[in-house]
Design an enzyme around this catalytic site. Structure first.
Site, short mmCIF file in Angstrom:
data_model
loop_
_atom_site.label_atom_id
_atom_site.label_comp_id
_atom_site.label_asym_id
_atom_site.label_seq_id
_atom_site.Cartn_x
_atom_site.Cartn_y
_atom_site.Cartn_z
N ASP A 7 28.24 -5.46 63.15
CA ASP A 7 26.96 -5.93 63.73
C ASP A 7 26.69 -5.13 65.01
O ASP A 7 27.50 -4.30 65.43
CB ASP A 7 27.01 -7.44 64.03
CG ASP A 7 25.65 -7.95 64.52
OD1 ASP A 7 24.63 -7.57 63.94
OD2 ASP A 7 25.61 -8.72 65.50
N SER A 8 25.54 -5.45 65.63
CA SER A 8 25.19 -4.79 66.89
C SER A 8 25.90 -5.41 68.09
O SER A 8 25.87 -4.83 69.17
CB SER A 8 23.67 -4.90 67.11
OG SER A 8 23.32 -6.27 67.24
N GLY A 40 17.20 -4.84 65.89
CA GLY A 40 16.01 -5.50 65.35
C GLY A 40 14.70 -4.76 65.52
O GLY A 40 13.76 -4.98 64.77
N CYS A 70 25.12 -8.78 59.68
CA CYS A 70 23.86 -8.45 60.33
C CYS A 70 22.74 -8.55 59.30
O CYS A 70 22.77 -7.87 58.27
CB CYS A 70 23.94 -7.02 60.87
SG CYS A 70 22.36 -6.39 61.45
N ASN A 71 21.77 -9.39 59.61
CA ASN A 71 20.65 -9.56 58.68
C ASN A 71 19.76 -8.33 58.65
O ASN A 71 19.18 -8.00 57.62
CB ASN A 71 19.81 -10.77 59.10
CG ASN A 71 20.48 -12.07 58.74
OD1 ASN A 71 20.31 -12.59 57.65
ND2 ASN A 71 21.28 -12.60 59.66
N THR A 72 19.62 -7.65 59.78
CA THR A 72 18.70 -6.51 59.84
C THR A 72 19.17 -5.39 58.92
O THR A 72 18.39 -4.86 58.12
CB THR A 72 18.57 -6.02 61.30
OG1 THR A 72 18.30 -7.15 62.15
CG2 THR A 72 17.45 -5.01 61.45
N CYS A 179 19.38 -14.42 61.82
CA CYS A 179 19.97 -13.34 62.63
C CYS A 179 21.29 -13.92 63.09
O CYS A 179 21.33 -15.09 63.52
CB CYS A 179 19.08 -13.01 63.83
SG CYS A 179 19.89 -11.93 65.03
N THR A 180 22.35 -13.15 62.98
CA THR A 180 23.67 -13.73 63.29
C THR A 180 23.86 -14.04 64.77
O THR A 180 24.81 -14.72 65.14
CB THR A 180 24.80 -12.82 62.78
OG1 THR A 180 24.55 -11.48 63.24
CG2 THR A 180 24.86 -12.84 61.26
N HIS A 181 22.95 -13.53 65.62
CA HIS A 181 23.00 -13.94 67.03
C HIS A 181 22.51 -15.39 67.22
O HIS A 181 22.84 -16.03 68.21
CB HIS A 181 22.10 -13.04 67.87
CG HIS A 181 22.69 -11.71 68.23
ND1 HIS A 181 22.85 -10.68 67.32
CD2 HIS A 181 23.14 -11.21 69.43
CE1 HIS A 181 23.37 -9.63 67.94
NE2 HIS A 181 23.55 -9.92 69.21
N1 DGL Z 1 22.68 -9.83 64.62
C1 DGL Z 1 21.88 -8.89 63.91
C2 DGL Z 1 21.06 -9.54 62.84
O1 DGL Z 1 21.56 -10.46 62.21
C3 DGL Z 1 21.24 -7.79 64.73
C4 DGL Z 1 20.36 -8.22 65.85
C5 DGL Z 1 19.89 -7.05 66.70
O2 DGL Z 1 20.72 -6.24 67.12
O3 DGL Z 1 18.68 -6.97 66.94
O4 DGL Z 1 19.96 -9.15 62.54
#
Ligand code: DGL
Length: 256
Positions: A7-8, A40, A70-72, A179-181
């Protein structure tokens, strides 16, 4: 062989943290590409390059299986990177996240995610294709990942969320934190919208059940600043974590 997680930044840590809690003896290697965060707001080409560079990095570590936490990346390029890395088992998280609604009667669903994920239309597409659910609204929250990664004050995050979510109050039966955040703001979202939220953590844990997991130690690496990431983890997860620095090289020719 250790399972890689990508992930990021802190989103992947929420996944890593949940997996470590569920499978304490299993071996995971989490790569946080914070140098390229946030993902994102990046174009599809940029995300493809970031994902490819990371997969090449995992290959170099001898990893054979990667969970894209990471969803993106999962929304934009998962089908493109899989054939480039035939020796890696690469798993995205969108089908897992959507499928948790299989026996759930809620129809009016709000998807919250990064701009990249929302603009890809991956969630409404999968909800309709996999579950025939058609009443999906979507809202991008482009400031939220930078706020979380920047350790913005809670009041600032709450104000941003409440302003963004106001039009959806009393108009939705469930929220997907796509989004995993976003599990980090689960309570704020649920309290404001007064509906349950669903993230990727339980589906990911279930995905790894019923199979033998590699045993061994686990490790967190960042491409940016390990001390700062340790501070982020301490602040947001209340956990002392040793974070290592790594470098991800660019320009794998297979991705051009
Ligand atoms: N946590 C990631 C996601 O699920 C990336 C979020 C990001 O870096 O913008 O999309």
């Amino acid at each position: 062989m250790t399972i890689g997680i990508l992930d990021s930044g802190l989103g992947g840590y929420s996944v890593y943290h949940a997996l470590r809690g569920a499978y304490p003896n299993a071996s995971f290697l989490f790569l946080a590409d914070q140098l390229n965060a946030p993902f994102g707001d990046k174009t599809k080409d940029q995300i493809l390059e970031i994902a490819c560079d990371a997969m090449t990095w995992f290959e170099k570590q001898g990893i054979k299986e990667v969970l894209v936490a990471c969803n993106t990346i999962s929304a934009l390029v998962i089908d493109e990177i899989k054939p480039i890395y035939p020796h890696l088992k690469i798993t995205g998280i969108i089908d897992l996240t959507v499928n948790q609604f299989k026996n759930n009667p809620v129809e009016e669903i709000l998807v919250l995610a990064t701009a990249g994920t929302i603009n890809s239309l991956a969630y409404p597409y999968k909800f309709e294709k996999l579950l025939s659910k058609k009443h999906i609204s979507s809202k991008a929250l482009p400031l939220l990942v930078p706020q979380l990664e920047g350790l913005a004050p809670q009041e600032e995050i709450k104000a941003y969320l409440e302003e963004s979510l106001l039009p959806y109050k009393n108009k939705t039966q469930g929220v997907v934190l796509a989004c995993t955040h976003y599990p980090l703001v689960k309570n704020i979202v649920e309290e404001f919208l007064e509906v349950p939220s669903y993230d990727s953590l339980v589906p990911i844990i279930n995905h790894f059940s019923n199979r033998d997991l590699p045993l061994g130690s686990s490790k967190v690496l960042t491409t940016k600043d390990p001390l700062y990431m340790a501070k982020q983890i301490q602040t947001l997860f209340n956990k002392d974590e040793i974070v290592y620095l790594t470098q991800v090289e660019h320009a794998d020719r297979r991705c051009k």
